[in-house]
Design a protein around this motif. Structure first.
Motif, PDB file in Angstrom:
ATOM      1  N   ARG A 151       0.834  -1.196   0.000  1.00 43.24           N
ATOM      2  CA  ARG A 151       0.000   0.000   0.000  1.00 43.24           C
ATOM      3  C   ARG A 151       0.867   1.243   0.000  1.00 43.24           C
ATOM      4  N   LEU A 152       0.215   2.352  -0.230  1.00 40.00           N
ATOM      5  CA  LEU A 152       0.832   3.663  -0.101  1.00 40.00           C
ATOM      6  C   LEU A 152      -0.267   4.642   0.252  1.00 40.00           C
ATOM      7  N   THR A 176      -9.645   6.271   3.997  1.00 40.62           N
ATOM      8  CA  THR A 176      -9.024   7.584   4.035  1.00 40.62           C
ATOM      9  C   THR A 176      -8.425   7.790   5.415  1.00 40.62           C
ATOM     10  N   LEU A 177      -7.353   8.537   5.446  1.00 36.05           N
ATOM     11  CA  LEU A 177      -6.650   8.814   6.697  1.00 36.05           C
ATOM     12  C   LEU A 177      -6.652  10.310   6.942  1.00 36.05           C
ATOM     13  N   PRO A 178      -6.867  10.734   8.179  1.00 33.04           N
ATOM     14  CA  PRO A 178      -6.856  12.169   8.452  1.00 33.04           C
ATOM     15  C   PRO A 178      -5.456  12.747   8.282  1.00 33.04           C
ATOM     16  N   LEU A 179      -5.421  13.993   7.850  1.00 30.85           N
ATOM     17  CA  LEU A 179      -4.153  14.698   7.728  1.00 30.85           C
ATOM     18  C   LEU A 179      -3.730  15.229   9.087  1.00 30.85           C
ATOM     19  N   ASP A 184      -9.920  18.750   8.655  1.00 25.32           N
ATOM     20  CA  ASP A 184     -10.804  18.694   7.490  1.00 25.32           C
ATOM     21  C   ASP A 184     -10.172  17.975   6.301  1.00 25.32           C
ATOM     22  N   GLY A 185      -8.868  17.717   6.379  1.00 24.66           N
ATOM     23  CA  GLY A 185      -8.173  17.092   5.259  1.00 24.66           C
ATOM     24  C   GLY A 185      -8.045  15.594   5.430  1.00 24.66           C
ATOM     25  N   HIS A 186      -7.743  14.915   4.346  1.00 28.35           N
ATOM     26  CA  HIS A 186      -7.550  13.468   4.387  1.00 28.35           C
ATOM     27  C   HIS A 186      -6.599  13.027   3.279  1.00 28.35           C
ATOM     28  N   GLU A 187      -6.090  11.833   3.425  1.00 25.26           N
ATOM     29  CA  GLU A 187      -5.272  11.202   2.396  1.00 25.26           C
ATOM     30  C   GLU A 187      -5.906   9.867   2.036  1.00 25.26           C
ATOM     31  N   LEU A 188      -5.540   9.374   0.867  1.00 30.47           N
ATOM     32  CA  LEU A 188      -6.127   8.138   0.359  1.00 30.47           C
ATOM     33  C   LEU A 188      -5.144   6.988   0.481  1.00 30.47           C
ATOM     34  N   GLU A 189      -5.637   5.823   0.883  1.00 28.97           N
ATOM     35  CA  GLU A 189      -4.839   4.613   0.839  1.00 28.97           C
ATOM     36  C   GLU A 189      -5.060   3.972  -0.521  1.00 28.97           C
ATOM     37  N   MET A 190      -3.962   3.585  -1.167  1.00 28.35           N
ATOM     38  CA  MET A 190      -4.025   2.850  -2.418  1.00 28.35           C
ATOM     39  C   MET A 190      -3.281   1.540  -2.214  1.00 28.35           C
ATOM     40  N   VAL A 191      -3.768   0.468  -2.838  1.00 24.97           N
ATOM     41  CA  VAL A 191      -3.170  -0.848  -2.621  1.00 24.97           C
ATOM     42  C   VAL A 191      -2.984  -1.588  -3.948  1.00 24.97           C
ATOM     43  N   ILE A 192      -2.079  -2.541  -3.879  1.00 21.88           N
ATOM     44  CA  ILE A 192      -1.913  -3.500  -4.977  1.00 21.88           C
ATOM     45  C   ILE A 192      -1.762  -4.860  -4.312  1.00 21.88           C
TER      46      ILE A 192
END
Length: 194
Positions: A151-152, A176-179, A184-192
């Motif tokens: 993941r990243l 999603t992960l909080p910043l 109010d912000g977030h980051e996305l988890e992406m996986v393979i």
């Protein structure tokens, strides 16, 4: 990633570059590359570190960090891309996260997984396929050490990174992960998956 000679992993030749695991003695070049990454225009949304914090670190920090990444210690392996003259121009690091531990953001890890961090290629070397080769090396190592997925985490405003990660086969997991410092912000988890 190849065979081993004299304790150093053999890399992959890619045009004018060599992509391979970082070596213990390359701490000064690793430091210079990291400082360049932290000055990138998207560094504030791409990295959890700042230039000011990193530049203040003593050389012992960089020596130890590079040695751990070179040896694969603590489930961490750093891959670099270098030119024929030895200049490091790109990097990605794999962190192996074990079930029952917490990740960099403090969230529980549910299964053995790789986590790609510190992705950077110097601007003059982008668009040549170098990031793809770095990712291939990192993923190959992650699969070899038995992770179930890789993941990243990416900021949704980092369009260049999002586009590349999708092209590389990563998909949004729906998590999603909080910043940090921005409720109010977030980051996305992406996986393979393998």
């Amino acid at each position: 990633m190849g065979t081993t000679r004299s304790g150093e992993a053999v890399g992959t030749a890619f045009g004018e570059y060599a992509v391979r695991p970082v070596r213990v003695g390359e701490w000064a070049a690793v430091k210079a590359l990291r400082l360049a990454a932290l000055r990138d225009p998207v560094a504030d949304i791409a990295f959890l570190d700042t230039y000011e914090k990193a530049v203040a670190q003593p050389d012992t920090h960089w020596r130890e960090r590079t040695a751990r990444a070179a040896e694969g210690a603590d489930g961490m392996r750093q891959f670099i891309a270098g030119t024929a003259d030895g200049t490091l121009v790109g990097t990605v690091t794999v962190l192996v996260e074990e079930p029952g531990t917490t990740d960099l953001a403090g969230f529980p890890v549910e299964r053995r997984q790789g986590h790609l961090v510190g992705v950077f290629v110097r601007p003059g070397h982008r668009g040549k396929g170098l990031t793809e080769v770095l990712f291939e090396a990192a993923l190959e190592w992650a699969w070899e050490v038995g992770v179930e997925r890789v993941r990243l985490i990416v900021h949704p405003d980092n369009a260049r990174a999002l586009g590349f990660y999708r092209k590389a086969g990563f998909v949004e997991s729906g998590i999603t992960l909080p910043l940090a410092g921005n409720p109010d912000g977030h980051e996305l988890e992406m996986v393979i998956e393998r």
